[in-house]
Each structure stands twice: as C-alpha cells, then as structure tokens.
Design a protein around this motif. Structure first.
Motif, PDB file in Angstrom:
ATOM      1  N   ARG A   1       0.851  -1.184   0.000  1.00  0.00           N
ATOM      2  CA  ARG A   1       0.000   0.000   0.000  1.00  0.00           C
ATOM      3  C   ARG A   1       0.890   1.239   0.000  1.00  0.00           C
ATOM      4  NH1 ARG A   1      -4.005   0.509   4.555  1.00  0.00           N
ATOM      5  NH2 ARG A   1      -2.214  -0.050   5.860  1.00  0.00           N
ATOM      6  N   ASP A   2       0.392   2.313  -0.618  1.00  0.00           N
ATOM      7  CA  ASP A   2       1.161   3.550  -0.632  1.00  0.00           C
ATOM      8  C   ASP A   2       0.829   4.390   0.596  1.00  0.00           C
ATOM      9  OD1 ASP A   2      -1.279   4.805  -1.111  1.00  0.00           O
ATOM     10  OD2 ASP A   2      -0.882   5.146  -3.250  1.00  0.00           O
ATOM     11  N   ALA A   3       1.357   5.609   0.619  1.00  0.00           N
ATOM     12  CA  ALA A   3       1.188   6.456   1.803  1.00  0.00           C
ATOM     13  C   ALA A   3      -0.269   6.803   2.069  1.00  0.00           C
ATOM     14  CB  ALA A   3       2.016   7.735   1.633  1.00  0.00           C
ATOM     15  N   GLN A   4      -1.098   6.806   1.028  1.00  0.00           N
ATOM     16  CA  GLN A   4      -2.526   7.098   1.184  1.00  0.00           C
ATOM     17  C   GLN A   4      -3.356   5.849   1.474  1.00  0.00           C
ATOM     18  OE1 GLN A   4      -0.705   8.511  -1.571  1.00  0.00           O
ATOM     19  NE2 GLN A   4      -0.360  10.181  -0.100  1.00  0.00           N
ATOM     20  N   GLY A   5      -2.711   4.708   1.576  1.00  0.00           N
ATOM     21  CA  GLY A   5      -3.422   3.473   1.851  1.00  0.00           C
ATOM     22  C   GLY A   5      -3.930   2.765   0.618  1.00  0.00           C
ATOM     23  N   ARG A   6      -3.631   3.309  -0.575  1.00  0.00           N
ATOM     24  CA  ARG A   6      -4.078   2.675  -1.818  1.00  0.00           C
ATOM     25  C   ARG A   6      -3.158   1.507  -2.171  1.00  0.00           C
ATOM     26  NH1 ARG A   6      -4.359   8.273  -5.088  1.00  0.00           N
ATOM     27  NH2 ARG A   6      -2.227   8.153  -4.303  1.00  0.00           N
TER      28      ARG A   6
ATOM     29  N   MET B   1     -12.593   1.842  -0.774  1.00  0.00           N
ATOM     30  CA  MET B   1     -11.612   2.527  -1.606  1.00  0.00           C
ATOM     31  C   MET B   1     -11.815   2.200  -3.081  1.00  0.00           C
ATOM     32  SD  MET B   1      -7.521   2.604  -0.900  1.00  0.00           S
ATOM     33  CE  MET B   1      -7.884   3.060   0.799  1.00  0.00           C
TER      34      MET B   1
END
Length: 798
Positions: free
Chosen positions: A482-487, A541
């Motif tokens: 996951r990236d910093a935005q949670g995606r 999401m």
C-alpha cells in the motif's frame, strides 16, 4: 530450488553488451531485455514524448518473463544487431510486462484479437504516438520468413513506410480500430432480465462440451478453466439428485481426476503447469503460474470436501506444498511464475528417461516408478522446436492410486508411501539439473488468490498450518503493498514497486481477506474481525476508484492518461473477471452492509446484457447470481433487471426444452459392443449419429473445395492409446450450409447419418485402445464447443 531471473539473460553469442534503459527497471521481464541492442523504453510519458518529438510510431512489445515465444523472438530478432538498428531508426520501442500493466495488455490484446482473430504473447502493436491508438498488431514473427509468416524486418519496413507515405490512412485505421475496441470494452449494453435461465444455459453448455474421455471442456490445447469448475460446484446443490446432478458430478470427477493424473500436474514436485498441448492433459506447456496453482488448489480442496475424495485432497495439499517450497518469498508473499525453458529447451528440467530413473532410484523403486508413471511404454515427449533430440517422458499416472494399488496387489497406503519416497528421490535428482528461472516479483492480485486458496484449504482440509501461511502473506501485503494514502500498489520486487493497481488487485485481495476471515473464525481466532474490516476498507476505496455512474466497476480509475479506453468487463479469462470477483465480495459483505448489497445488485444489473448474451463467458458473475437466487433475493430494485427470485428448485441444463430432451445435441450409437482385430482380419462395425432438430454437425471434410476455410472441428473417429492399431471411417459427404447470405460455406450433417468404421492391426506393441468420436454441433445461431465421446465398443486384439 528455482533460480531467480537474471538481468543478462539472452546475451548474443555470450558477448557482453551495453545496457539499455530497461536495466533501471525492476521487472524481471524487462531486465531480460536490458542488454538487447534495441533501444527499449519503459511504458510511460517519457517514451510517448520521444515518439512525438521524433514523429515516429511507437512499437509496443508486451510479454512476461516466463513466456516461451517471447524468449524465442528475443533470440531471433531483438538480439540481432541489424534488426535492432531498423527498430531504433524507425520507431520508439517500448517493452511492457503484462503482469505489471494488465490494463495496457488488455486494451491492446483486444485490438489485436478484433483485427486478426487471434492473440497471444509476445504481443506486438504499432501505435499512433499522439493518441496511443493502435493501427497494426500481431504476435510472434521470425527473423526470416517461415511457416507462412513474413519476417520481422519485412513487417517493420512495411509499417514504417506506411507511416511515412500514407499517414492519413494510417491515422484513419487507428481511429477505426480504437472505436471498435472502445465499443467492445466500454459499451454497457441495455439491462435485461437474468436469472435461472442463464445459469441453466451455462451449465448445459458446459456439460455439452465435456470431453467424456479425458475430462475438460473442448479439445486441445486444454486449459484447466477453474472458473467453470467453481461454477459447477456452486450449481450442484441446485440440481438435486436428478440426472443433471449426476452429470455435474461426472464432469467434475473426470476433469479433476484426469488433470491430476496427467503430465500437466508435476507428479514429482507438485503444482500445475499452465496448460496441456494435447487433449489428454499429458504433455504440458511447462511454465508454472502462481494464479493457476492458487485457483486449482482451492478447486481441489473444495472438491475433496464435497465429494469426500482423498485423491483430490492429496492434490490440493501437494499444490500448496509446491507453493510453499518453490514460490514463497522471504517476506511471506509469493513469486509470480516459473519459466518453461532452460537453455532454450522447453521442459528440459521436467522430462525423464529410464536411465534417469535407474540413476535416481534403487531397482525396485525404478521398476515401480516406470510402471506407475508410464515409462514402460513408448516415449511421449519430443521437443517440437528441436526434433532431432532424443525423445523422453513426461511423467503421468495411468490410473488413480486406488486402481494402481489394486493392479499391483498392494494397499493404497503402501503404494502412497512408495510413491512419496520415489518422488522425494526424483526431486533430489531433478534439483541437481539446471533449474527454470523464477519471476520473483510479488503481484498483489495473484497473492490475494493464494491467500484465498490457503484459507479455503485450511477449512476444507482441516489444516491449521495453511491458515498460518495465509495470515503471514496477508499481513505482508497490507504492510508493504500500500502507498502512503493506503491505496493498493500492483506489485513489488524487493524494495521497488511496479505498475498501478487495477480493480483486479482490489477484488482479489478483498476475496482473500474475506476467505481468511472465515477461516480464522472457524479457528475462533480474534483476527477474523480484523480481516473482515480490512476487506470492507478495500471495497470502500475501490468503490471510489472504479465504480462508474452506471453501477459498473471498471478495470482502471477514470482519466488514465496512457489509455484511450476505460474498460469494464464481466467476462472471465485465464483468471476470473475482477468485476465478477467483486460481485461475490459485495454479496458476502451485504450480510452486514446495505450499501454493499445495493452495489452488488446495481453491478449485476449493469452487466446483465453481457451475461444474458454469453452466460458461460461470465461464469464468475453467474456464481454471484446463484448466491442471489439461493438467498431468495430478487433484482426488482430496478425494473430493468429481474431474477427468478427465490426459486431454488432443481433444474435441467438447456433453456429451449429442458424436460425430456437428450442432454447432448447428438446421440451416438454403435452396432456392436465388442470388435475383434487380428493381423489377418480387421474389425468392422457401424456408427449411427442422431442429430437433434435445429442442430447440425460439421462433416469430416467441412470445407467445400475452393471455399473459404472456417474454424469448425471435423467429424472424427479416433483411437486413444491405440499403439499398433489404425482406425478408418467411411464418412458420408456433407450437405452445403451457409449461416447467412454471403457468409462462408460449410459441409454439414443433419438428422441421422450412418457410416462404417474399420480397425486394422499394424506392427508394434498394443496399447490400451479406447475408441472415441469427436464432433462440433451448431445451431442456426451459434456453434457449441467441440465434443468428444467414448464409443461403447471394446476392442479385442489377437
């Protein structure tokens, strides 16, 4: 153990080369091409800008690290200095790993399939650099003209000349192809009534296309098609105890048995190869894909529980053992694939000779292995690309363990103990050979499938250790994918991430987490609630990223700058459709979330036209529809779509007249039950085919003289394992048929036909002959899959 994919694979004549831009990439597939003389670019804005600046077309080449024909074209063309110079001068050349960019691959594969009628990898496409719309596409091309294919330099020259001299027509062609692709991938269609009829039709078509001798659906090459098997298992409770239920049981059992007994299953190490090149599941295409093995492990575990079959349970366990031994990465996630070739030889690590057995085993075990795995007969494998090399054996069981133990006069337990010991020693021997390379990137969606399989198997096989492996993989994905935005991110290789996540990644990982929650709950684990909450978070999401105003869940987010179309598909391919899996997820979450239920019904309604047009192509979505019918809910939320409500009674396949009709469109009769064959006297009998009204079958020679060839499987009588015998049939001539005005002509049969069959004995050892008859039936509207049935005629040879 598998070796990792080297970045310098494919050096020309072993001489060092300078690196190109791909050396900075993390994808094993791109790194394989990092030392080609072709000036490759990675997919992205820098490459697009370069092509626009130079005003040359983009040559897009898509593949994956374990693709055999990708390797062949690299050796023949992309490592050649003269070919590379031509490519560099006239094009901006882009390499894409289809596993990192599945949406890119899907769009351009659709374009090639729509314009040529076929597809595959390597996928080579020429693009207008400004719009990225394709104006030409194809697959493999050789360096020199061969097998009716032009040479790659010829193709390149023609494309470049057309771009330079006929730009307006090239751009117009790109617009036409793009419009067709957009219509195919974006067109929502009109919502229609769907329900039990579509489930019955899909089930009927599957049972009609079943190969009753070897299992599977259709002819060679044969793919495992787990989506079909999952659908049959979900439909089976609705069929009750009538003939349809028996037919489903037969289809599942023969398919699962024959796949597990054949060479497509790695008898020594476990795990399934990608597909079988023949109809018998005997000789595989040797690459191993993570998604195939995840899906099949779950299928065999479910079947083992539902059918109380210890053989299927053993296969599920062996697939999982293979994944843990050869595909598990240090962080608990799983690598994506193993290659088919070693030293440019397909299957080199996997095939055997009697001498190999003698070197690996003691004499008694070598004798047992030869009998169990078929090395006491003629060799069954010869590399078609290197026909001068000696023949060898792909190991395959000729019978289930129970039958084999009976033939050997031992208990099943004793036989299994011996086979396990033999396999361990053979694997030790095999591991000393050069090993196939492994693509060691971890793909989020495929790991979601593994988590699902491990969770399902932990429940169905009552195996807590599988749950532990699934928990570790899920935790690693949640932490590192996951990236910093949670995606979600698409993939990771070491510390490097690759590609943008698509709906597939969200849908498959959600499926894994929901199955993991269920498995944890059966063990009274407190983590069940955590997994369920994470699944719900992913769906929320994904809803924001992929759901459109029509209720569809699209494959990519909106406004992707590198795609000229936003695809939304409900049809399955080698893997289940992302929208179909999301539908199953939504129905499961709907038990405690009204929004999820509304989304599920809207999704089903939005894709109802596609499902009604081709139910079997939407097998995963049909599983969602089955769940809806069993739950007793309707689709009355929209007047545009409606199901059969709560009618969960028995049904028969086929929708035109299910009651009282034969299940297959053709009934087959033989004039005798046994036929005797000797060197002096051939055996002879007659075959009668009774074809249902409204259907016809292709003749033995379906193409009229001088007519345009069409893709129909001809009427054929064949011998399976017919060594030392030959079969001939006096097929009657067909009648001329044309489906529509100005359409291609074919020779077909209707009503009843009869013909003689003759069996002659030749030289050599006699196998275990089985007579089969193959045909392809068509109605006025469509053609069914080719069907093979066993003729109920025993062959006595003297």
């Amino acid at each position: 153990m598998p070796t990792e994919t080297p970045s310098d694979r494919g050096f020309n004549h072993g001489q060092p080369r300078r690196s190109n831009r791909l050396a900075r990439q993390s994808s094993p597939y791109l790194l394989q091409h990092a030392h080609n003389p072709v000036d490759w670019w990675a997919w992205g804005p820098d490459a697009f800008a370069e092509a626009r600046h130079r005003d040359v077309p983009i040559l897009l080449s898509i593949g994956y690290s374990t693709c055999y024909w990708c390797h062949v074209m690299e050796r023949e063309c992309f490592e050649n200095d003269e070919v590379a110079a031509l490519m560099n001068e006239r094009f901006v050349c882009i390499k894409v790993d289809r596993e990192e960019h599945p949406a890119v691959d899907d769009v351009y594969m659709t374009a090639v399939q729509m314009t040529t009628g076929r597809g595959g990898w390597p996928l080579n496409v020429c693009l207008d650099p400004r719009s990225l719309k394709p104006f030409w596409g194809g697959t493999y091309f050789p360096h020199q003209p061969r097998h009716g294919l032009p040479s790659w330099p010829e193709v390149l020259t023609r494309l470049s000349d057309a771009w330079r001299r006929e730009r307006p027509s090239v751009e117009a062609q790109a617009e036409r192809i793009a419009a067709a692709v957009r219509d195919h991938l974006e067109s929502p269609g009109q919502p229609v009534h769907i329900g039990q009829r579509e489930i019955s039709e899909a089930t009927g078509r599957l049972l009609q296309s079943l190969d009753r001798v070897h299992g599977g659906f259709g002819g060679a090459p044969k793919f495992p098609q787990p989506a079909f098997l999952d659908l049959l298992m979900d439909v089976r409770p609705l069929a009750g105890d009538d003939s349809t239920g028996d037919a489903i049981d037969q289809a599942l059992r023969i398919t699962l048995e024959r796949m597990a007994m054949g060479g497509m299953f790695d008898q020594v190490a476990g795990g399934f190869h990608r597909y079988s090149v023949d109809e018998r599941w005997l000789v595989p295409h040797f690459e191993k894909m993570l998604y195939d093995n995840a899906l099949l492990a779950a299928v065999y575990a479910r079947a083992a529980s539902r059918m109380s079959d210890p053989f299927f349970a053993m296969i599920a366990r062996r697939v999982i053992e293979y994944l843990r031994r050869e595909m598990l990465l240090p962080n608990g996630t799983f690598a994506s694939a193993q290659d088919a070739e070693i030293d440019a030889r397909e299957g080199k690590s996997y095939v055997w000779t009697p001498e190999d057995l003698a070197q690996s085993l003691d004499p008694d075990d070598a004798t047992l292995a030869a009998r169990a795995y078929g090395l006491d007969a003629e060799a069954n494998f010869r590399d078609p690309h290197h026909p001068d090399e000696p023949a060898a054996f792909v190991l395959a069981l000729h019978a289930r363990p129970e039958r084999l133990a009976h033939d050997l006069g031992v208990s099943v337990a004793a036989l299994q103990e011996s086979i396990t010991r033999i396999n361990e020693r053979l694997l030790d021997h095999r591991n000393k050979r050069p090993q196939p390379s492994r693509d060691d990137k971890a793909i989020t969606s495929w790991n979601g499938l593994v988590i699902s399989a491990l969770a399902v198997a932990s429940i169905e096989l009552d195996e807590p250790s599988f749950l532990d492996v699934a928990e570790r993989a899920a935790e690693s994905l949640w932490r590192e994918h996951r990236d910093a935005q949670g995606r979600i991110i698409r993939s990771r290789r070491g510390e490097t991430v690759g590609g943008s996540a698509s709906l597939e990644d969200y849908a498959y990982l959600t499926r894994g987490l929901l199955d993991l929650a269920q498995a944890a709950e059966t063990r009274n684990s407190s983590r069940a609630e955590l997994h369920h909450a994470r699944a719900a978070e992913l769906v929320t999401m994904a809803r924001d990223l992929f759901r459109d105003s029509l209720g569809r869940w699209c494959d990519t987010p909106p406004d992707a700058p590198d795609l000229f179309v936003r695809a939304a598909s409900i049809t399955d391919g080698a893997m289940p459709s992302a929208s179909g899996v999301m539908l199953l997820n939504l129905f499961e979450l709907a038990e405690c979330d009204r929004r999820a239920k509304d989304d599920a019904i809207a999704l089903l309604s939005a894709f109802s036209g596609a499902i009604a047009d081709s139910p079997l192509a939407c097998a995963t979505a049909l599983r969602g529809l089955v769940r809806l019918l069993v739950a007793g809910d309707g689709l009355s939320r929209d007047a545009d779509a409606e199901s059969a409500g709560g009618n969960t009674g028995s049904f028969a396949p086929g929708t035109e007249n299910p009651a009282g009709e034969p299940m297959l469109p053709v009934e087959v009769f033989a004039s005798v039950e046994r036929v005797s064959v000797s060197r002096e006297t051939p055996g002879m009998f007659r075959v009668l085919l009774r074809i249902r009204p409204g259907y016809h079958i292709a003749a033995a020679e379906p193409h009229p003289s001088g007519g345009e060839p069409i893709e129909l499987s001809p009427l054929r009588v064949s011998l399976v394992d017919g060594r030392g015998l030959a079969v001939y049939a006096d097929y009657p001539p067909g009648e001329l048929f044309r489906a529509f005005e100005d359409g291609p002509e074919a020779l077909v049969h209707r009503g009843e036909i009869e013909f003689d069959v003759v069996i002659e004995r030749g030289e050599g050892a006699i196998g275990r002959p089985v007579l089969t008859l193959s045909y392809q039936a068509c109605s006025e509207r469509e053609c069914l899959r080719p069907t093979t049935v066993e003729l109920d005629v025993a062959v006595d040879v003297s």
